[in-house]
Each structure stands twice: as C-alpha cells, then as structure tokens.
Design a protein around this motif. Structure first.
Motif, PDB file in Angstrom:
ATOM      1  N   ARG A 239      -7.581   7.765  10.001  1.00 48.30           N
ATOM      2  CA  ARG A 239      -7.943   6.834  10.981  1.00 48.30           C
ATOM      3  C   ARG A 239      -9.354   7.240  11.661  1.00 48.30           C
ATOM      4  N   ALA A 240      -9.458   8.615  11.547  1.00 47.55           N
ATOM      5  CA  ALA A 240     -10.940   8.844  12.128  1.00 47.55           C
ATOM      6  C   ALA A 240     -12.034   8.364  11.256  1.00 47.55           C
ATOM      7  N   ALA A 241     -12.224   8.328  10.122  1.00 51.51           N
ATOM      8  CA  ALA A 241     -13.097   7.787   9.121  1.00 51.51           C
ATOM      9  C   ALA A 241     -13.096   6.318   9.516  1.00 51.51           C
ATOM     10  N   PHE A 242     -11.986   5.607   9.332  1.00 47.99           N
ATOM     11  CA  PHE A 242     -11.994   3.930   9.504  1.00 47.99           C
ATOM     12  C   PHE A 242     -12.352   3.680  11.116  1.00 47.99           C
ATOM     13  N   GLN A 243     -11.966   4.418  12.009  1.00 42.77           N
ATOM     14  CA  GLN A 243     -12.372   3.946  13.536  1.00 42.77           C
ATOM     15  C   GLN A 243     -13.827   4.177  13.612  1.00 42.77           C
ATOM     16  N   GLN A 244     -14.486   5.157  13.025  1.00 45.18           N
ATOM     17  CA  GLN A 244     -15.871   5.274  13.004  1.00 45.18           C
ATOM     18  C   GLN A 244     -16.752   3.798  13.170  1.00 45.18           C
ATOM     19  N   VAL A 245     -16.322   2.963  12.562  1.00 41.94           N
ATOM     20  CA  VAL A 245     -16.922   1.707  12.204  1.00 41.94           C
ATOM     21  C   VAL A 245     -16.752   0.558  13.317  1.00 41.94           C
TER      22      VAL A 245
ATOM     23  N   SER B 234       0.825  -1.075  -0.072  1.00 44.30           N
ATOM     24  CA  SER B 234      -0.073  -0.153   0.008  1.00 44.30           C
ATOM     25  C   SER B 234       0.822   1.186   0.065  1.00 44.30           C
ATOM     26  N   GLY B 235       0.207   2.496  -0.074  1.00 42.54           N
ATOM     27  CA  GLY B 235       0.948   3.463  -0.432  1.00 42.54           C
ATOM     28  C   GLY B 235       1.230   4.385   1.215  1.00 42.54           C
ATOM     29  N   ALA B 236       0.790   3.550   2.053  1.00 50.23           N
ATOM     30  CA  ALA B 236       0.914   4.010   3.440  1.00 50.23           C
ATOM     31  C   ALA B 236       2.589   4.400   3.880  1.00 50.23           C
ATOM     32  N   SER B 237       2.762   5.354   4.790  1.00 53.91           N
ATOM     33  CA  SER B 237       4.187   5.706   5.217  1.00 53.91           C
ATOM     34  C   SER B 237       4.605   4.453   5.974  1.00 53.91           C
ATOM     35  N   THR B 238       5.981   4.263   6.145  1.00 57.94           N
ATOM     36  CA  THR B 238       6.401   3.269   7.174  1.00 57.94           C
ATOM     37  C   THR B 238       7.128   4.028   8.198  1.00 57.94           C
ATOM     38  N   ALA B 239       7.084   5.415   8.381  1.00 58.06           N
ATOM     39  CA  ALA B 239       7.862   6.066   9.171  1.00 58.06           C
ATOM     40  C   ALA B 239       7.633   5.614  10.512  1.00 58.06           C
ATOM     41  N   PHE B 240       8.802   5.567  11.516  1.00 58.13           N
ATOM     42  CA  PHE B 240       8.740   5.137  12.856  1.00 58.13           C
ATOM     43  C   PHE B 240       8.267   5.946  13.797  1.00 58.13           C
ATOM     44  N   GLY B 241       7.359   5.657  14.628  1.00 58.58           N
ATOM     45  CA  GLY B 241       7.232   6.516  15.643  1.00 58.58           C
ATOM     46  C   GLY B 241       5.880   7.531  15.622  1.00 58.58           C
ATOM     47  N   ALA B 242       5.024   7.122  14.716  1.00 61.16           N
ATOM     48  CA  ALA B 242       3.915   7.848  14.549  1.00 61.16           C
ATOM     49  C   ALA B 242       2.723   7.629  15.362  1.00 61.16           C
ATOM     50  N   GLU B 243       1.617   8.521  15.773  1.00 54.52           N
ATOM     51  CA  GLU B 243       0.710   8.093  16.421  1.00 54.52           C
ATOM     52  C   GLU B 243       0.036   6.689  15.905  1.00 54.52           C
ATOM     53  N   PRO B 244      -0.741   6.319  16.984  1.00 52.09           N
ATOM     54  CA  PRO B 244      -1.284   4.711  16.580  1.00 52.09           C
ATOM     55  C   PRO B 244      -2.352   5.112  15.491  1.00 52.09           C
ATOM     56  N   ASN B 245      -2.077   4.140  14.469  1.00 54.13           N
ATOM     57  CA  ASN B 245      -3.123   3.908  13.404  1.00 54.13           C
ATOM     58  C   ASN B 245      -3.026   4.761  12.286  1.00 54.13           C
ATOM     59  N   VAL B 246      -2.439   5.992  12.219  1.00 54.09           N
ATOM     60  CA  VAL B 246      -2.416   6.950  11.332  1.00 54.09           C
ATOM     61  C   VAL B 246      -1.802   6.690  10.149  1.00 54.09           C
TER      62      VAL B 246
ATOM     63  N   GLU C  44      -1.027   7.450   0.777  1.00 57.14           N
ATOM     64  CA  GLU C  44      -2.032   7.527   1.717  1.00 57.14           C
ATOM     65  C   GLU C  44      -1.993   8.558   2.532  1.00 57.14           C
ATOM     66  N   GLN C  45      -3.237   9.111   2.990  1.00 60.40           N
ATOM     67  CA  GLN C  45      -3.197  10.215   4.085  1.00 60.40           C
ATOM     68  C   GLN C  45      -3.564   9.247   5.355  1.00 60.40           C
ATOM     69  N   ASP C  46      -3.896  10.124   6.240  1.00 57.54           N
ATOM     70  CA  ASP C  46      -4.402   9.532   7.585  1.00 57.54           C
ATOM     71  C   ASP C  46      -5.819   9.510   7.378  1.00 57.54           C
TER      72      ASP C  46
ATOM     73  N   THR D  58     -12.604   1.871  20.369  1.00 56.77           N
ATOM     74  CA  THR D  58     -11.293   2.545  20.525  1.00 56.77           C
ATOM     75  C   THR D  58     -10.998   3.178  21.457  1.00 56.77           C
ATOM     76  N   GLU D  59      -9.575   3.402  21.677  1.00 54.65           N
ATOM     77  CA  GLU D  59      -9.213   4.382  22.625  1.00 54.65           C
ATOM     78  C   GLU D  59      -7.816   4.850  22.471  1.00 54.65           C
ATOM     79  N   ALA D  60      -7.568   6.036  22.446  1.00 53.09           N
ATOM     80  CA  ALA D  60      -6.253   6.730  22.343  1.00 53.09           C
ATOM     81  C   ALA D  60      -5.535   6.124  20.959  1.00 53.09           C
ATOM     82  N   GLY D  61      -6.707   6.201  19.995  1.00 49.42           N
ATOM     83  CA  GLY D  61      -5.966   5.916  18.611  1.00 49.42           C
ATOM     84  C   GLY D  61      -5.890   4.355  18.623  1.00 49.42           C
ATOM     85  N   LEU D  62      -6.153   3.540  19.343  1.00 46.18           N
ATOM     86  CA  LEU D  62      -5.787   2.129  19.030  1.00 46.18           C
ATOM     87  C   LEU D  62      -7.260   1.461  18.814  1.00 46.18           C
ATOM     88  N   TYR D  63      -7.378   0.401  18.253  1.00 45.68           N
ATOM     89  CA  TYR D  63      -8.741  -0.538  18.262  1.00 45.68           C
ATOM     90  C   TYR D  63      -8.321  -1.389  19.404  1.00 45.68           C
TER      91      TYR D  63
END
Lengths: 485, 95
Positions: free
Chosen positions: B73-79, A26-38, B69-71, B83-88
């Motif tokens: 997360r907010a859209a994906f986590q709606q379903v 996929s075209g998602a970034s692999t940079a280390f240390g980002a906020e979870p799941n971004v 790809e952009q972030d 979730t908590e602190a960005g984690l599933y």
C-alpha cells in the motif's frame, strides 16, 4: 380490484462471494476486515501493464455449484468486460461473463410455508457466472471527498440468476434461503450476509391474473437479509398494484430499499440505465473445463441435501417433514448424523425428535447456532440411549438435558449417576410407594372405585411424585391397577 | 448502417471523451468507414461457424488459489494524488 386479481412475478439475482483464499485474478488475500487497501495488489488497483490470471479455486467452486443444481457446466466459457466508470472500479470495467457463462440452466426445489399449507416448488435457474467484485466507496466526509478502499476489488463472485418462476415474496425468500443453505452445504461461500457474502437483487413485476405477457419489472438492488427481501418485495408489489389500479404505468427502473421507512425508491430509470458495452476480454483466453476436471470435482462432492433427505426417509424411517427440517442446513444435518452415528440407527427417530424439539427450542431461546450447542451430539446420543434402554424416563430425560446444557456433567451417564436419577424399576420399592400413596389418599381411591377414571391418574401422579419422577410411569400404572383391581 | 452525430456524442460520453462539434463530425466519418468494413464482413455466410472470442486457439492459464501478494500500500499510494487513513481520496461521488 384487489390484490387477489394480480399475479406477482419475481426473479432473483444473487451474488455469492466465493470463499477462496485469494482473489479471482490476483494473488491478494480476500480475508474480511483488513486495514484499507492492504489487500489491493497491482492487478486489483489496475496499475498499467498488469494482466489477470484466473484462480483455479474460483472456477472449481463454480463447477461444484453447477453440479449441485444439475446444470450444464460449459466446457468452454468466456470472460467479458462490462464497462462503466466509478472510482471503486479502477480498470473502468468489471471482468464478468456475458454470452457464455460457466454454469447454464439447472434447478432448485424449494419448500414454501409451514405445516399443512406447505408445498414444494421447483425454481429454474438461468445461469451462474463468475465475476470480480468492485471496491468500496466511503461517503463519510473526507473534506468533501470520497474515500476508496480497494481490498474488496477482485474478490470472486458467482452471480446466480433465476428464471422469473416465483409468485410471492414467500417463494422468493424460500428460494433465497435454499440457495443460501446450498452454497454453504457445498462449501463455496460462507453465506455471511452482514459481511455482504450473499446479496440479493429482486426483479419484481405484476400482471392481471390470466395475462400471458409479463408486466414491466423494477429491480430492487442489494438486499442483504431475508427479512429485507420479504419487506422490499411486499412493498414493491403493493406499490405496483396501486400505481396500475390508479391508471398509472410502471416504468422499468432500478430501485433501492430503505429498511428504515420500509419503502423502495427509484435509483435510476431505464433512460439513464447503464450501457455496459460488453465485449470479450482480450486479456483472458476462454475458460476450458475438461470432462476429466468435472469428474474429479464430482467425485469430491458431498452428499447433497435432496439425496440425504431421501436417505433419512428410506433408511432411517423419518417422515418427509423431519427429513426436510434436518437437512435444512449443513450444520443441522452434521449434528443429526453425528448423533445417530453415536446412538445407533435404531434410535434415528428419537434423535430427530430431541434435535427438532428440546434442543431447537433451547438453541432458539439462547440465540445460538447448532454448531455452538453446549450439548454435543455425543452427549445427546448418550441421553437418547439411556431413555431408550429405560434407565431414565422421558421426563427425567428433560432434566438430564438441562443439566448437560448447563455443563453439570460431561455425559448423560455422569449426570444420571451424580444426581441419582436412575429409574426405579424394583417393583417391591414401587409397591411400597404405592401403598403409602393409597393410604394417604383414601378419597381418590373411593372415587376411583365409584368409577371416576380421573382419580386413577391423580394416584399415578402422586406415586410419580413420591418417586421424584424416577419410577417408570408404565410400571406404576400396571402395579397400581393390580392393587386396585 | 451509419452513425448519427447524436450516437457518436453518446458513445463519447460513455467513454468519458470530450469531443468538440468538429471532432464529432470527424469521428463519425472515421467510425462510419469502419462500419463499412464490418458490413462487408457481415455479408460472409458464417452459418455453422462458432463465434470467436479470442484469436488464439488456447485455453486460459489458471493459478492455484494461494495468497502470493504482500501489502504494498505505501508504495502504491506514493503516486496517488491524495490519501487519508489508508484510503484513496477522490472527488465526491454519490450515485
């Protein structure tokens, strides 16, 4: 029976994280240390209907590795699904390679031990294949639940599998270190072990000396430092020998190493080992690496450590030991080459001595990597040049080195100039100093005349002291001999 | 070759599919029917035929190594159920 009655057999599986900008499918970034799941895209979190598209950069890195170890880079290789259920693997399978990996065979030459006992050995590789990493499970307490971060899901990995060619923990560590240096040398992996970019699994078994069959092996998972690799293997070997000598049997199992206790403990036995039910991934067509592509990658390869080592020996006259030490890592080799380029190849040997001696010791003490050395290659070259052309003695050179390290001058010349360290070569001035020393040390003069050679060295020392180290010891020797002669 | 009920149960467990005893019997019969077909195919002499991994004679497409790809997360986590602190969040799992 003792330890010497047993032979240790070790094979390693290393997961090297490839240093691509984006993920393998996929075209998602692999940079280390980002906020979870971004950095977890629709493909990485396996939303329905998504399809993987292979990253050319990941394939190219695998080709580089294959070429570097003299392996067969498969013209056609196949991705397969490795099926298991775990929450940090959203698809329910990992895309990997099974029957047809991209890199097949190859070998690495390692150097084991130090000094006289050191020896070289060739370790054969079985294969290296491309696969995706899983996400991360955080087992801290989220109200009795587990937190899942999928940023790492889909990060490209090269799994590098060796033959069971190693016969001691020292050989296993030497192999892991060589591999670590190589993947960084060819710039396919950053080698950061704290961040998990380079992880080792060790397959360990023992057999009685002379046995032809291998013993039953246990696999130690996820060793993320060379020290742990050594400790875990040593503990595991002793455990297996003790078990067998007590009349027990080793059962095939996966074990984990606990760094706190220094022990390995069973994670799962063969009975509940995973059954992955591999099959070709229908979402991905075969990977084709054309001879043309391979040739282009080959053309962009850097000189490899083995070739560089041979060049240092043949063209610059270094010993095998020096050449090996200076090609142990890309950083050291780069620094050395930059130093010699600035100083001239005639000074290749003194440049090597300074880097392996004073600079290495100082870096070690300061716990710095050579890339972060406060003394640059150009500065060191300037220093070596001034010693070679007799502007300063070797002893004064050490002073200049200290000054450069402490930032007391931009170049060796500036330090020599500012601190008045230029060697005194005016024989009149030296003779005047000698006369003074002789007059003040009549006792030593008498002793020397009586045949005590040591007295002569004491006088040389006094003259050197009088010159504040700036006289050339050879010249002092010569003039003093003449005076006393 | 034919499968036993025990083997069908094992496969169902690996695939996380719950099967009643009656379903196991039915599934076993269906699978054994497929095995019959496979046996017929295996009788064919395939010496010298390269194993096929994909029915199309094509090579996989490659993408350039670029972050596209952009972030979201907010859209994906709606379903997501929780979730908590960005984690599933999922039921506790420790291997």
């Amino acid at each position: 029976m003792s330890r010497t009655d047993w032979e240790v057999v070790i094979g390693l599986e290393v997961h090297a994280q490839l240093n691509t900008a984006s993920k393998i499918f996929s075209g998602a970034s692999t940079a280390f240390g980002a906020e979870p799941n971004v950095q977890a895209s629709a493909v990485d979190i396996a939303l329905p209907g998504v399809l993987p598209v292979l990253n050319r950069g990941a394939v190219e890195r695998a080709i580089r590795f294959g070429l570097a170890i003299g392996a067969h880079v498969a013209e056609k290789s196949v991705f397969a699904r490795k099926n298991y259920f775990y929450p940090d693997l959203p698809k329910g399978y990992q895309i990997s390679q099974m029957d047809l990996p991209v890199v097949q065979g190859g070998a690495i030459t390692i150097r084991v031990g130090e000094g006289e006992q050191a020896y070289e050995k060739t370790v054969r590789l079985t294969r290296a294949h491309l696969e995706e990493d899983a996400g991360k499970s955080l087992h801290e307490d989220f109200h009795g639940m587990t937190g899942i971060d999928l940023n790492r899901a889909g990060t490209p990995l090269l799994e590098i599998v060796s033959e069971p060619d190693m016969r001691s923990s020292a050989e296993a560590v030497a192999y892991a270190r060589s591999l670590h240096a190589l993947v960084r040398w060819i710039d396919i992996c950053d080698g950061n072990m704290q961040e998990g970019s380079f992880r080792c699994d060790a397959n360990v078994s023992v057999r009685r000396k002379g046995a032809t069959e291998f013993g039953t092996r246990r696999e130690i998972k996820n060793l993320n430092s060379f020290r742990f690799l050594q400790q875990a293997i040593d503990f595991e070997v002793q455990w297996q020998i003790d078990t067998l000598e007590d009349g027990g049997r080793v059962q095939q199992a996966t074990v984990l190493f606990d760094p706190d206790s220094g022990e390995t403990r069973m994670m799962r036995s063969k009975e509940d080992a995973h059954d992955y039910r591999y099959f070709p991934d229908p979402d991905l067509l075969p990977l084709v690496v054309s001879p043309d592509w391979k040739a282009r990658v080959q053309a962009g390869m850097p000189e490899l450590p083995g070739a560089m080592k041979a060049r240092f020996m043949d063209e610059w006259g270094l010993s095998a030991y020096d050449a090996t030490t200076l090609t142990a890592s890309k950083e050291v080799a780069d620094f050395y080459q930059a130093t010699v380029t600035a100083a001239g190849t005639a000074l290749a040997k003194p440049c090597a001595n300074w880097i392996m001696g004073d600079l290495a010791a100082r870096l070690n003490k300061a716990e710095l990597d050579i890339a972060a050395s406060p003394v640059s290659a150009a500065q060191l070259a300037g220093l070596v040049t001034r010693i070679a052309d007799n502007t300063i003695s070797n002893a004064i050179g050490k002073k200049v080195f200290e000054a450069l390290w402490n930032g007391e001058g931009a170049s060796a010349d500036e330090v020599i100039d500012k601190q008045g360290l230029k060697q005194v070569t005016d024989s009149g001035a030296i003779e005047a100093m000698i006369d003074e020393v002789l007059a003040a040390n009549q006792k030593s003069v008498d002793e020397f005349r009586a045949g005590k050679e040591k007295a002569f060295n004491a006088l040389v020392g006094q003259v050197m002291k009088a010159s504040k180290g700036k006289a050339s010891p050879a010249q002092v020797n010569e003039l003093l001999k003449k005076k006393l002669g | 070759m034919s499968l036993s009920n025990e083997q069908v149960g094992h496969l169902a467990r690996l695939a996380r599919i719950a099967l009643s005893d009656a379903e196991i019997d039915a599934t076993r019969d269906k699978l054994n029917g497929i095995f019959g077909l496979i046996e017929q195919m295996q009788a064919v002499d395939t010496a010298g035929v390269e194993p096929m991994s994909h029915p199309q004679e094509l090579a996989t497409r490659l993408r350039e190594d670029l972050v596209t790809e952009q972030d979201r997360r907010a859209a994906f986590q709606q379903v997501a159920p929780q979730t908590e602190a960005g984690l599933y969040l999922v039921p506790k799992v420790i291997e």
